[in-house]
Design a protein around this motif. Structure first.
Motif: not given
Length: 233
Positions: A52, A93, A107, A123, A127, A139
Motif C-alpha cells: 500500500l 489506499i 504499509l 489506512l 490493511c 507497518i
C-alpha cells in the motif's frame, strides 16, 4: 490551494508532484535502503504481498526480486508507471477494496504517521480489510528520534542522491511540520508535510480499533511493527 493537493503537503522540483507533495522523478531515484531485508525476514518466502503506497516501486522491485508476488497500490498513476514486475492498482489506499486477501500487507514510508487522524484510521482499516486471517501486516513508523531537534538539520546520501531534513517544527504536542530537500545530478526537489507523533500505546490502540493486534516490534527503535488480525469474540 490546488484542489488535488492534500492540506499541509507541498512539493517542488522538476516533473509530476503527487497530491501528498511527493516528486515522482525523485522517488523513482530513491534507493530502498534496508526495508526489503526487514520485510523479507518477517514474511513467509514466496508470499502474496499487498504493498500500500508503493510509489515508484522503491520497495516493489527488490521484493519481486526476492520472489514475492506483489500487488502495488498507489493513488498516483505517474508513480505507477515506474513499477516493474508487479500488478499495479491506481487507487487511494483508504478507499481500496479489492475483495482479495493477502498473506502480508505492507504499509511503509511512515504513512501511518499522517497528521489526518481519520485518514490514519482508514489506512489501517484497508490493511485489516485485505490481510488473510492467518496473515500479517507490516507497518513502518517514525521513531522517537526522527524529529529530535538536536539532529535537525541533517544530511545524508544514498547512491548519489543527497537527502536533507532541513527543518522539523513541532506544533503542539503531537504534530511536526517537516521539510525535506533532495538533490541528484543537478536536479533539486523539496517535500513539506505534517506528521503526527504516534507513541507505542496510541499506535497499539489504533491497531485494535482497526481490528488488528500488535504481534511484535521488529526493530529496536520500534520503527517497524508486525500486526495480525485480532481474535474475534
Amino acid at each position: 490551494m490546488d484542489a488535488t493537493r492534500r492540506e499541509g503537503h507541498e512539493g517542488t522540483g522538476p516533473g509530476a508532484i503527487t497530491p501528498d507533495g511527493c516528486a515522482v522523478e525523485m522517488y523513482a531515484r530513491l534507493p530502498a535502503g534496508d526495508e526489503p531485508e526487514i520485510v523479507a525476514a518477517h514474511v513467509p518466502a514466496g508470499a502474496r504481498l499487498l504493498e500500500l503506497g508503493s510509489g515508484a516501486g522503491r520497495l516493489t522491485r527488490p521484493l519481486v526480486e526476492r520472489g514475492f508476488e506483489v500487488v502495488a497500490v498507489d493513488e498516483s498513476p505517474e508513480m505507477l508507471t515506474h513499477v516493474r514486475g508487479a500488478r499495479t492498482v491506481c487507487s487511494p489506499i483508504e478507499r481500496l477494496d479489492l475483495g482479495e486477501r493477502f498473506d502480508a500487507v505492507l504499509l511503509a514510508s511512515f504513512l501511518v504517521n499522517t497528521a489526518d487522524e481519520a485518514l490514519g484510521a482508514a489506512l489501517l482499516g484497508a490493511c485489516a480489510r485485505h490481510v488473510a486471517p492467518d496473515g500479517c501486516v507490516l507497518i513502518q513508523r517514525e521513531n522517537d528520534r526522527w524529529h529530535d531537534a538536536a539532529t535537525v538539520p541533517r544530511t545524508w546520501e544514498r547512491d548519489g542522491l543527497r537527502i536533507r531534513m532541513a527543518s522539523a517544527e513541532h506544533r503542539g504536542t503531537d504534530r511536526v511540520a517537516v521539510r525535506m530537500e533532495y538533490a541528484y545530478e543537478g536536479a533539486e526537489w523539496s517535500h513539506s508535510f505534517v506528521s503526527r507523533v504516534l507513541p507505542d500505546a496510541e499506535f497499539e490502540a489504533e491497531l485494535a480499533a482497526a481490528g488488528l493486534a500488535l504481534d511484535a516490534y521488529l526493530t529496536d527503535d520500534h520503527s517497524w511493527a508486525r500486526a495480525v488480525p485480532a481474535p474475534r469474540g
